[in-house]
Write an enzyme that holds these catalytic residues in place. Sequence first.
Site, PDB file in Angstrom:
ATOM      1  N   LEU A   1      66.286  67.386  65.440  1.00 18.33           N
ATOM      2  CA  LEU A   1      66.339  66.061  64.968  1.00 18.33           C
ATOM      3  C   LEU A   1      67.277  65.989  63.955  1.00 18.33           C
ATOM      4  CD1 LEU A   1      63.537  63.370  65.409  1.00 18.33           C
ATOM      5  CD2 LEU A   1      65.318  63.255  63.499  1.00 18.33           C
TER       6      LEU A   1
ATOM      7  N   ASP B   1      62.408  47.085  56.885  1.00 23.98           N
ATOM      8  CA  ASP B   1      62.306  45.819  56.242  1.00 23.98           C
ATOM      9  C   ASP B   1      60.571  45.370  55.838  1.00 23.98           C
ATOM     10  OD1 ASP B   1      63.414  43.871  54.664  1.00 23.98           O
ATOM     11  OD2 ASP B   1      63.741  42.338  56.469  1.00 23.98           O
TER      12      ASP B   1
ATOM     13  N   HIS C   1      57.881  49.692  48.311  1.00 21.99           N
ATOM     14  CA  HIS C   1      58.823  51.008  48.497  1.00 21.99           C
ATOM     15  C   HIS C   1      58.378  52.163  48.570  1.00 21.99           C
ATOM     16  CE1 HIS C   1      61.948  47.822  48.488  1.00 21.99           C
ATOM     17  NE2 HIS C   1      61.752  47.615  47.151  1.00 21.99           N
TER      18      HIS C   1
END
Length: 222
Positions: free
Chosen positions: A113, A2, A19
């Site tokens: 991962l 956020d 972004h």
Amino acid sequence: MDGNGRWAQARGLPRLAGHQAGTENIRRILQGCAEFGVKILTIYAFSTENWGRPKAEVLGLIHILGEVIERETRDLHRNGVQLRHIGRLEGIPGTLQKKVLKAIELTKNNDRLILNVAFNYGGRDEILHAVKRIVQDKINPETLDEALFNQYLYTAGQPDPDIIIRTGGDWRLSNFLIWQAAYAEYYTTPKFWPDFDKEELYQALLAYSKRERRFGLVPDSK
């Protein structure tokens, strides 16, 4: 993840610049996770509610994601990262769907991962989707338990998250993994996502390590 828009606005930049900076940060955090021994990372990239944002911003986010997949997938593959998508592919432009599926296929056997990318995802929508599939499969209600229900979620086969980290200072889940996060520890920071670096990640994990996780039970009195 956020605070991208607020990060950009504080610098006099358009929201999409925030972004873009946020996507650049994913690589750094992935490196930190690998260094700190994190095996599964789930990032909330685009929610089912985000379709309600201005059209230009939505189209820009979709374009950025497509660019990131093309640019980063090969490096992620070389570094042993397995990419997974959680959420609905329906409703996403066909070209982006193809890129997502291609990246998933390329990295499916990697095991260093797991990176879950939650795109067009909502926790309530996930639960409804699971219930519909259970009904379609004609599962006997008497046999339905949490373990079986988990098999119908997007995260089937994965453990529940240990910690939910939210940047940008807000104290809410915002429809993120609401079933899976029932007993997750919560950590929030006022740092906006583009500024959340490896040191901030370390501080979050350090705070987590000091929590006493009881899962509704009485702590050991040794």
